[in-house]
Design an enzyme around this catalytic site. Structure first.
Site, PDB file in Angstrom:
ATOM      1  N   TYR A   1       0.845  -1.201   0.000  1.00 48.27           N
ATOM      2  CA  TYR A   1       0.000   0.000   0.000  1.00 48.27           C
ATOM      3  C   TYR A   1       0.876   1.245   0.000  1.00 48.27           C
ATOM      4  O   TYR A   1       1.577   1.534   0.976  1.00 48.27           O
ATOM      5  CB  TYR A   1      -0.925   0.037   1.221  1.00 48.27           C
ATOM      6  CG  TYR A   1      -1.898  -1.107   1.322  1.00 48.27           C
ATOM      7  CD1 TYR A   1      -2.236  -1.878   0.209  1.00 48.27           C
ATOM      8  CD2 TYR A   1      -2.510  -1.410   2.528  1.00 48.27           C
ATOM      9  CE1 TYR A   1      -3.134  -2.919   0.302  1.00 48.27           C
ATOM     10  CE2 TYR A   1      -3.421  -2.443   2.636  1.00 48.27           C
ATOM     11  CZ  TYR A   1      -3.730  -3.204   1.523  1.00 48.27           C
ATOM     12  OH  TYR A   1      -4.618  -4.237   1.635  1.00 48.27           O
TER      13      TYR A   1
ATOM     14  N   HIS B   1      -0.596 -12.120   1.111  1.00 46.65           N
ATOM     15  CA  HIS B   1      -1.579 -11.252   0.455  1.00 46.65           C
ATOM     16  C   HIS B   1      -2.370 -11.945  -0.659  1.00 46.65           C
ATOM     17  O   HIS B   1      -3.539 -11.653  -0.884  1.00 46.65           O
ATOM     18  CB  HIS B   1      -0.864 -10.016  -0.102  1.00 46.65           C
ATOM     19  CG  HIS B   1      -1.727  -8.798  -0.164  1.00 46.65           C
ATOM     20  ND1 HIS B   1      -1.213  -7.528  -0.078  1.00 46.65           N
ATOM     21  CD2 HIS B   1      -3.058  -8.633  -0.292  1.00 46.65           C
ATOM     22  CE1 HIS B   1      -2.193  -6.642  -0.167  1.00 46.65           C
ATOM     23  NE2 HIS B   1      -3.320  -7.288  -0.304  1.00 46.65           N
TER      24      HIS B   1
ATOM     25  N   PRO C   1     -16.110  -4.072   3.244  1.00 48.80           N
ATOM     26  CA  PRO C   1     -17.461  -4.478   3.647  1.00 48.80           C
ATOM     27  C   PRO C   1     -18.537  -3.480   3.235  1.00 48.80           C
ATOM     28  O   PRO C   1     -19.726  -3.810   3.265  1.00 48.80           O
ATOM     29  CB  PRO C   1     -17.355  -4.587   5.170  1.00 48.80           C
ATOM     30  CG  PRO C   1     -16.288  -3.595   5.526  1.00 48.80           C
ATOM     31  CD  PRO C   1     -15.287  -3.692   4.409  1.00 48.80           C
ATOM     32  N   LEU C   2     -18.114  -2.271   2.842  1.00 43.30           N
ATOM     33  CA  LEU C   2     -19.056  -1.257   2.360  1.00 43.30           C
ATOM     34  C   LEU C   2     -19.050  -1.175   0.833  1.00 43.30           C
ATOM     35  O   LEU C   2     -19.521  -0.194   0.260  1.00 43.30           O
ATOM     36  CB  LEU C   2     -18.711   0.118   2.953  1.00 43.30           C
ATOM     37  CG  LEU C   2     -18.699   0.194   4.478  1.00 43.30           C
ATOM     38  CD1 LEU C   2     -18.333   1.593   4.945  1.00 43.30           C
ATOM     39  CD2 LEU C   2     -20.052  -0.222   5.046  1.00 43.30           C
ATOM     40  N   GLY C   3     -18.532  -2.215   0.189  1.00 41.83           N
ATOM     41  CA  GLY C   3     -18.487  -2.194  -1.270  1.00 41.83           C
ATOM     42  C   GLY C   3     -17.681  -1.024  -1.795  1.00 41.83           C
ATOM     43  O   GLY C   3     -18.029  -0.418  -2.805  1.00 41.83           O
ATOM     44  N   ARG C   4     -16.568  -0.719  -1.097  1.00 47.39           N
ATOM     45  CA  ARG C   4     -15.690   0.403  -1.460  1.00 47.39           C
ATOM     46  C   ARG C   4     -16.470   1.720  -1.514  1.00 47.39           C
ATOM     47  O   ARG C   4     -16.213   2.584  -2.345  1.00 47.39           O
ATOM     48  CB  ARG C   4     -14.974   0.129  -2.782  1.00 47.39           C
ATOM     49  CG  ARG C   4     -14.189  -1.192  -2.761  1.00 47.39           C
ATOM     50  CD  ARG C   4     -13.351  -1.366  -4.006  1.00 47.39           C
ATOM     51  NE  ARG C   4     -12.732  -2.683  -4.056  1.00 47.39           N
ATOM     52  CZ  ARG C   4     -11.599  -3.035  -3.452  1.00 47.39           C
ATOM     53  NH1 ARG C   4     -10.966  -2.150  -2.724  1.00 47.39           N
ATOM     54  NH2 ARG C   4     -11.118  -4.250  -3.563  1.00 47.39           N
ATOM     55  N   GLY C   5     -17.427   1.837  -0.590  1.00 46.20           N
ATOM     56  CA  GLY C   5     -18.208   3.058  -0.473  1.00 46.20           C
ATOM     57  C   GLY C   5     -19.517   3.036  -1.230  1.00 46.20           C
ATOM     58  O   GLY C   5     -20.410   3.840  -0.962  1.00 46.20           O
ATOM     59  N   PHE C   6     -19.665   2.119  -2.190  1.00 43.74           N
ATOM     60  CA  PHE C   6     -20.865   2.085  -3.019  1.00 43.74           C
ATOM     61  C   PHE C   6     -22.103   1.788  -2.188  1.00 43.74           C
ATOM     62  O   PHE C   6     -23.151   2.426  -2.357  1.00 43.74           O
ATOM     63  CB  PHE C   6     -20.712   1.035  -4.121  1.00 43.74           C
ATOM     64  CG  PHE C   6     -21.745   1.132  -5.205  1.00 43.74           C
ATOM     65  CD1 PHE C   6     -21.558   1.974  -6.288  1.00 43.74           C
ATOM     66  CD2 PHE C   6     -22.916   0.389  -5.144  1.00 43.74           C
ATOM     67  CE1 PHE C   6     -22.515   2.073  -7.294  1.00 43.74           C
ATOM     68  CE2 PHE C   6     -23.873   0.479  -6.140  1.00 43.74           C
ATOM     69  CZ  PHE C   6     -23.672   1.331  -7.225  1.00 43.74           C
TER      70      PHE C   6
ATOM     71  N   ALA D   1     -22.544   2.387   0.866  1.00 44.64           N
ATOM     72  CA  ALA D   1     -22.793   3.478   1.797  1.00 44.64           C
ATOM     73  C   ALA D   1     -23.418   4.680   1.105  1.00 44.64           C
ATOM     74  O   ALA D   1     -23.802   5.652   1.762  1.00 44.64           O
ATOM     75  CB  ALA D   1     -21.491   3.901   2.469  1.00 44.64           C
TER      76      ALA D   1
END
Length: 322
Positions: free
Chosen positions: A54, A122, A201-206, A208
């Site tokens: 990262y 990874h 877990p938030l679908g990369r913000g989608f 949310a």
């Protein structure tokens, strides 16, 4: 903060994914990220997730600076195995034993610590057998440089082979309302006592409702992600709309519904579940933590459970972006 265990490792029931503080989601700010790390520890979020790739090491340095003076308050999880030294177009998933040991030493240096609490491979290695890779990781445990071992995005068959060499504490895989592939592996995890650490877990913000696909930073990899763009992105909007509708009925935020759904799967799957939603902002971290107190009723679960069948588009434009 509630606590749970991952194969014997005691951790906060929710962790913090730190990747976006360094790469993949557009511009970030060092000072704001450090403040968020400090706030996470203050409210009891102690599982901090990073990886050597990262920001090409930047993220481990950032996390290391963020925990100065508070090492005993956190559990550090980091990952190795994605070699980007030849450029992203030539990245290699490595697991050869000398590389394993060099990677660990480099991560310890960047983090500024003498041991890593949870050390993940990874991705399954392309240049070594899983037994050889986990064997080298086992030596790190014996040397006191690593406490627990984990794997990321692994098949059931590889997980069994790895666990036969050394107990695996956790499997980290993408898991959310719209990504449930790891459920093919969770029966083996339940059998072996291995915990699940869902990333994105938030679908990369989608899920949310916080992603405006038309205004994504060109450096944001979601701008090239099949699920966020074109016709697939438009069709997937019905998923986010359903999550928002459930949230409005329950009087909570969409992100909290998405996280509450992940937590609600633990009993069904028979594994401990510790999601690591990523954020760079303290206020959103507080919102995510509050999901631990959200209870989804039968009606909400019935609406949410089939959403993964509606998703359009692959998880990545190319294999192994994350």
């Amino acid at each position: 903060m509630k606590r749970t265990t991952l194969g014997g490792l005691d951790v906060s029931a929710q962790g913090l994914g730190c990747m976006g503080m360094s790469e993949y989601y557009g511009a970030s700010d060092w000072d704001t990220s450090i403040e968020t790390l400090h706030h996470a520890i203050d409210v009891g979020v102690t599982l901090l997730d990073t990886a050597d790739q990262y920001g090409s090491g930047h993220n481990e340095v950032l996390v290391g600076r963020g925990i100065v003076g508070r090492r005993d308050d956190v559990q550090i999880a980091t990952k190795f195995g994605i070699d980007r030294s030849g450029g992203d177009e030539n990245r290699l998933h490595r697991g050869d034993p000398p590389y394993v040991k060099r990677s660990c030493e480099a991560s310890l240096l960047r983090l500024g610590v003498d041991h890593i609490d949870l050390y993940y491979l990874h991705r399954p290695p392309q240049n070594a057998e899983i037994e050889d890779t986990v064997g080298a990781m086992t030596e790190l445990v014996h040397d006191g440089k690593v406490r627990y071992l984990g794997l990321s995005e692994v098949s059931a068959e590889l997980l069994r082979r790895a666990h036969a060499v050394h107990p695996i504490a956790a499997v980290q895989s993408e898991y959310s309302l719209w990504t449930r592939d790891v459920e093919e592996v969770t029966p083996v995890m339940a059998e072996l006592g291995i915990g699940l650490v869902p990333y994105a877990p938030l679908g990369r913000g989608f899920l949310a409702g916080s992603v405006q696909t038309s205004s994504l930073d060109p450096k944001d990899f979601r701008a090239r992600n099949p699920r966020f763009t074109g016709e697939a992105g438009e069709q997937n909007q019905v998923i986010a709309d359903t999550v928002r509708a459930v949230a409005e009925r329950l009087g909570v935020l969409p992100a909290q519904v998405a996280l509450a759904w992940v937590y609600a799967q633990a009993d069904r799957l028979g594994v401990s579940v510790v999601p690591i939603p990523g954020t760079r902002h303290a206020e959103r971290l507080d919102q995510n933590v509050a999901s631990l107190d959200v209870q989804l009723d039968d009606s909400a679960l019935a609406e949410l459970q089939p959403l993964s069948d509606l998703v359009k588009g692959g998880r990545y434009a190319e294999q192994g972006v994350r």
